[in-house]
Design a protein around this motif. Structure first.
Motif, short mmCIF file in Angstrom:
data_model
loop_
_atom_site.label_atom_id
_atom_site.label_comp_id
_atom_site.label_asym_id
_atom_site.label_seq_id
_atom_site.Cartn_x
_atom_site.Cartn_y
_atom_site.Cartn_z
N UNK A 73 33.64 60.97 34.92
CA UNK A 73 34.49 60.99 33.80
C UNK A 73 34.47 59.88 32.98
N UNK A 74 34.33 58.62 33.70
CA UNK A 74 34.07 57.46 32.81
C UNK A 74 35.13 56.80 32.53
N UNK A 75 36.32 57.04 32.75
CA UNK A 75 37.51 56.23 32.65
C UNK A 75 38.20 55.77 33.82
N UNK A 76 37.53 55.67 34.76
CA UNK A 76 38.09 55.05 36.27
C UNK A 76 37.74 53.54 35.91
N UNK A 77 38.63 52.73 35.79
CA UNK A 77 38.63 51.12 35.66
C UNK A 77 39.44 50.89 36.83
N UNK A 78 39.16 49.80 37.42
CA UNK A 78 39.87 49.09 38.66
C UNK A 78 39.96 47.39 38.27
N UNK A 79 41.27 47.11 37.74
CA UNK A 79 41.42 45.57 37.86
C UNK A 79 40.96 44.74 39.20
N UNK A 80 40.23 43.80 38.98
CA UNK A 80 39.82 43.18 40.20
C UNK A 80 39.88 41.67 40.10
N UNK A 81 39.83 40.88 40.87
CA UNK A 81 39.87 39.52 40.86
C UNK A 81 38.48 38.97 41.46
N UNK A 82 37.46 38.54 40.75
CA UNK A 82 36.42 38.00 41.21
C UNK A 82 36.67 36.56 41.99
N UNK A 83 36.05 36.37 42.97
CA UNK A 83 35.87 35.17 43.53
C UNK A 83 34.81 34.47 42.93
N UNK A 84 35.03 33.07 43.16
CA UNK A 84 33.80 32.17 42.78
C UNK A 84 32.67 32.37 43.73
N UNK A 85 31.33 32.46 43.23
CA UNK A 85 30.40 32.64 44.20
C UNK A 85 30.10 34.14 44.19
N UNK A 86 29.50 34.73 45.20
CA UNK A 86 28.94 36.05 45.16
C UNK A 86 30.11 36.96 45.74
#
Length: 819
Positions: free
Chosen positions: A135-148
């Motif tokens: 559908x194209x409207x699935x967005x998940x808020x995430x927190x990226x950690x520093x690095x990989x």
């Protein structure tokens, strides 16, 4: 099953726009491995990668590195994959495989992770929702950690063909209104005096819950402000808002200025377009669903010449990938009735089973109040998946429909299945047999005798390559053995869709026009079958309140003789039988014989049903108490999600257990939003009070050790789970690797239940993360206990599964375990 006339919901990712300042990282390189998992319409699933994550044996992927050696001795190795020019990953290994992606962040950052073409994913080991239908409207808020940062994307059977797209979006704001997935009504110029509801998605890219939110909607100077429920940390939620349409006087596009307020301060704003139409045009209406309190809509093909009281009502259920308004627009307006098209909660939704079934019934009731049809002129039809919906709803609810007309439909999910796979037709494995019992309500072939309540019209193209005409021919032969009122037509050279007359077929509506439902006093013979009285319990004046064996098929055949004022009944798998008002006039004496035994020689009906229970022999009885199984609450794990469910996640465990509970609740909320256009209240255990959430289904994440709401809700449950053990009746299971799903009546409610997602330790809890209980028609019994080895060995890993008895107790006769 996507006819060109329909307004489809499928939104291409390249044209999806959240419409705020942002930067986007599109993933173009990755690694793939597969096949390594197997999911379907069952409680059992296999997933070798998840198994490795649980047991901490998962090794960082690298090209050419062995992931596992399968049962045939073949090594599965990670392979490099590069996205094509459309930025889609395509590879043979993606069919029931995984895609591995990485992103190196220079610092901790918030982002929206958008993936499409997948069944779910792990972001740094945490489960997030999928977008299997792109559908194209699935967005998940995430927190990226520093690095990989690592992303493991689970892809289904069709992954190699449809491909997978993945993006990280870095918005300028952390609290946002999102417009790609919005639920809106049309403005009907003659019906705009009262406020109406819309639904829109909010994003919370912060690590704290958003509270004290309000949405202000302004349309042509008319303002209305709606309180908005909380949005938990790093989560999204679809919320409802009211709009005042009273100033709109002309057809055409109308702007709504929508502002998100927190503590009175504006934090985001969007302009959304609505369409104003006249009352003789096809339009959409919105309503608040009792399932979860979310905003849903249905399409309307209004009656030609204006609404007339006691005219007909047509309920048309759509095919896979089809919007309800598109379904309605396939029909020309009729001068003798109104057509309404429910959504199934989404264009694919639940195959018109489970919550799709309830959505159809909700729309039916809303439409009956709005259009006031003749109760004897209510008709059911649908196309493709909606043809299945017509077969299913027609068999499940005899007496509701004067006529049923499946078009290009398949009868069961056992024979056809569609995107989520088939329900297995049978099994020699006792565990799987027990699990399949929970799917018995889906098998309309076992309910076929219920079709005698309606006239049936079958329409199918004889050249249909999507849903073979053989399904229609099978049903023709089935009905031909007992039904005396059905018509059948194969459209010559007709494909799956051969124009609007694939559904708007004149002969079909002619058939409807000369059919009426019988009134209760006109029905002398009843033949009624159900697999679950909690779904369908009666046909006019005869009903099944309780079963002897839960979820096996129950049948009553009853004959009323007016001359000698008697009813004769034969039963199969019926514990408590009902005679409902209407069988005879109020206060009139009649005789009742059940299974050759005269139970009552001077029965009299009032305003309530009469009850008769078999305890060795049939006898007059009181209505079963609400503490027992019955039509008000008959179990299966999924039923707890029907009544304004609230997700209660545990906070009394270890840091890892508490994180699991929140992450799993959020994953289920995302999945429910995606599959069911839904919304869920998520709260920590310490905030739950019975009075604050009265008569609502409770989905409890955790066990008696980790979730403080357990004692309040489940102290009397025969299943008790704590850290290190699970007790089921008298049986004790130990270890930390046991997962569990079960349901139990909410003790302070006459109809709501508690569903438990639990484990005896962190390993067992993690094993519950991947599930299929939101898949339409998937069967989950009352309780299902398994070890993490199920993810490798299937049914061999099941420890216990079964159904409670009518007093909600565990019995050995209705429980199985792997041998």
């Amino acid at each position: 099953m996507k006819p060109t006339f329909y307004l489809l919901l499928l939104v291409g990712l390249l044209c999806t726009n959240i419409s705020y300042a942002q930067t986007t990282h599109a993933f173009t390189e990755g690694l793939v491995v597969g096949p390594c998992h197997q999911y379907g319409r069952e409680a059992i699933y296999k997933d070798q990668l998840t198994y490795q994550l649980i047991h901490k044996t998962f090794a960082v992927p690298a090209e050419g590195k062995t992931f596992l050696t399968d049962a045939q001795g073949k090594e599965l190795k990670w392979q490099r994959v590069v996205a094509d020019t459309a930025k889609r990953f395509r590879h043979a290994a993606l069919s029931n495989g995984y895609l591995y992606l990485t992103y190196t962040a220079p610092k901790e950052m918030m982002a929206l992770l958008q993936v499409a073409g997948h069944a779910g994913l792990y972001f740094n080991g945490v489960p997030r929702g999928g977008d299997a239908n792109q559908y194209g409207y699935m967005y998940s808020p995430v927190k990226l950690k520093k690095g990989v940062n690592e992303i493991l994307v689970r892809v289904g059977m069709g992954g190699r063909f449809q491909g997978v797209m993945a993006n990280l979006i870095f918005p300028a704001k952390n609290i946002l209104i999102s417009t790609p997935d919005i639920t809106l009504p049309h403005i009907v110029l003659t019906e705009n005096a009262e406020p109406v509801w819309g639904g829109i998605v909010l994003f919370n890219l912060t690590e704290k819950p958003l509270t004290d939110l309000r949405l202000r909607a302004v349309i042509q100077g008319k303002e209305i402000i709606t309180d908005v429920p909380a949005v938990t940390a790093l989560n999204s939620r679809k919320v409802g808002f009211k709009m005042d349409l009273s100033a709109v006087q002309q057809k055409g596009e109308v702007a709504c200025e929508l502002t998100l307020l927190q503590n009175g301060k504006a934090i985001d704003q969007k302009t959304i377009p609505l369409q104003a139409v006249s009352s003789n045009e096809h339009y959409s209406n919105t309503f608040i669903s009792a399932i979860d309190g979310s905003v849903q809509y249905f399409g309307v093909a209004p009656q030609k010449g204006g609404q007339k009281d006691t005219a007909a009502l047509f309920l048309s259920v759509h095919g896979a990938g089809v919007e309800a308004i598109g379904q309605a627009r396939a029909y020309k307006s009729k001068d003798w009735g109104t057509l309404v098209a429910p959504t199934n909660r989404r264009p694919r939704g639940f195959n018109w089973e489970d919550w799709g079934r309830i959505d159809a019934l909700e729309v039916l009731e809303v439409a009956k109040k709005k259009f006031n049809p003749n109760p004897q002129k209510i008709y059911l039809t649908g196309h493709s998946m909606g043809g299945h919906g017509s077969w299913y709803l027609g068999a499940t609810y005899p007496g509701k429909w004067a006529g049923v007309a499946p078009c290009a439909g398949y009868p069961t999910l056992m024979g056809y299945g569609s995107a989520d796979g088939k329900i297995p037709e049978n099994s020699t494995d006792k565990v799987e047999q027990m699990l399949l019992r929970a799917s018995n309500p889906s098998n309309v072939m076992a309910l076929a005798s219920n079709y005698k309540a309606s006239g049936i019209y079958i329409l199918h193209g004889d050249a249909d390559r999507t849903v073979s005409v053989e399904y229609a021919r099978t049903m023709r032969n089935t009905l031909g053995a007992f039904h005396n009122d059905f018509s059948y037509y194969e459209y010559p050279n007709g494909s799956h869709w051969y124009g609007d007359h694939s559904v708007d077929w004149p002969a079909l509506f002619d058939f409807f026009q000369w059919h009426r439902s019988k009134k209760v006093e006109e029905i002398d013979v009843i033949d009624f079958t159900t697999a679950n009285p909690g779904i369908s319990s009666n046909y006019h004046w005869a009903g099944i309140e309780q079963q002897e064996i839960p979820l096996n098929y129950s049948r009553v055949q009853a004959k009323r003789t007016l001359n000698d004022k008697s009813i004769t009944v034969t039963t199969d798998n019926v514990r408590t039988f009902m005679v409902l008002p209407g069988a005879f006039p109020k206060g009139q004496s009649f005789k009742l014989k059940i299974d050759e035994v005269e139970v009552c020689s001077d029965c009299k009906l009032g305003d309530q049903p009469l009850y008769f229970t078999k305890n060795g022999k049939w006898a007059t009885a009181e209505k079963p108490t609400i503490a027992q199984r019955g039509s008000h609450r008959n179990g299966t794990f999924k039923a707890a999600f029907n009544h304004r469910m609230v997700f209660v996640y545990g906070t009394a465990g270890t840091k890892e257990e508490n994180e699991w509970a929140y992450n799993k609740a959020r994953y289920d909320a995302e999945t429910w939003y995606y599959r069911g256009n839904g919304a869920v209240d998520m709260i920590p255990d310490r905030e739950f009070t019975p009075a604050g959430y009265a008569d609502r289904g409770v989905i409890l994440f955790g066990n008696a050790t980790t979730n403080s709401a357990w004692t309040t809700l489940l102290s009397n449950s025969p299943i008790q789970i704590q850290r290190g053990s699970i007790k089921v009746g008298e049986e004790q299971l130990t270890g930390d690797n046991l997962g569990a799903y079960f349901t139990y009546p909410r003790p302070d409610s006459p109809f709501a239940s508690v569903a438990v997602v639990s484990g005896s330790g962190l390993a067992g809890m993690l094993a519950t993360e991947s599930n299929q209980y939101f898949t339409g028609g998937s069967g989950f019994p009352d309780y299902f206990i398994f070890g993490t080895d199920m993810l490798k060995e299937g049914t061999k890993g099941v420890k216990l599964a079964g159904f409670f008895d009518n007093n909600w107790q565990v019995t050995k006769s209705d429980a199985v375990k792997a041998q």
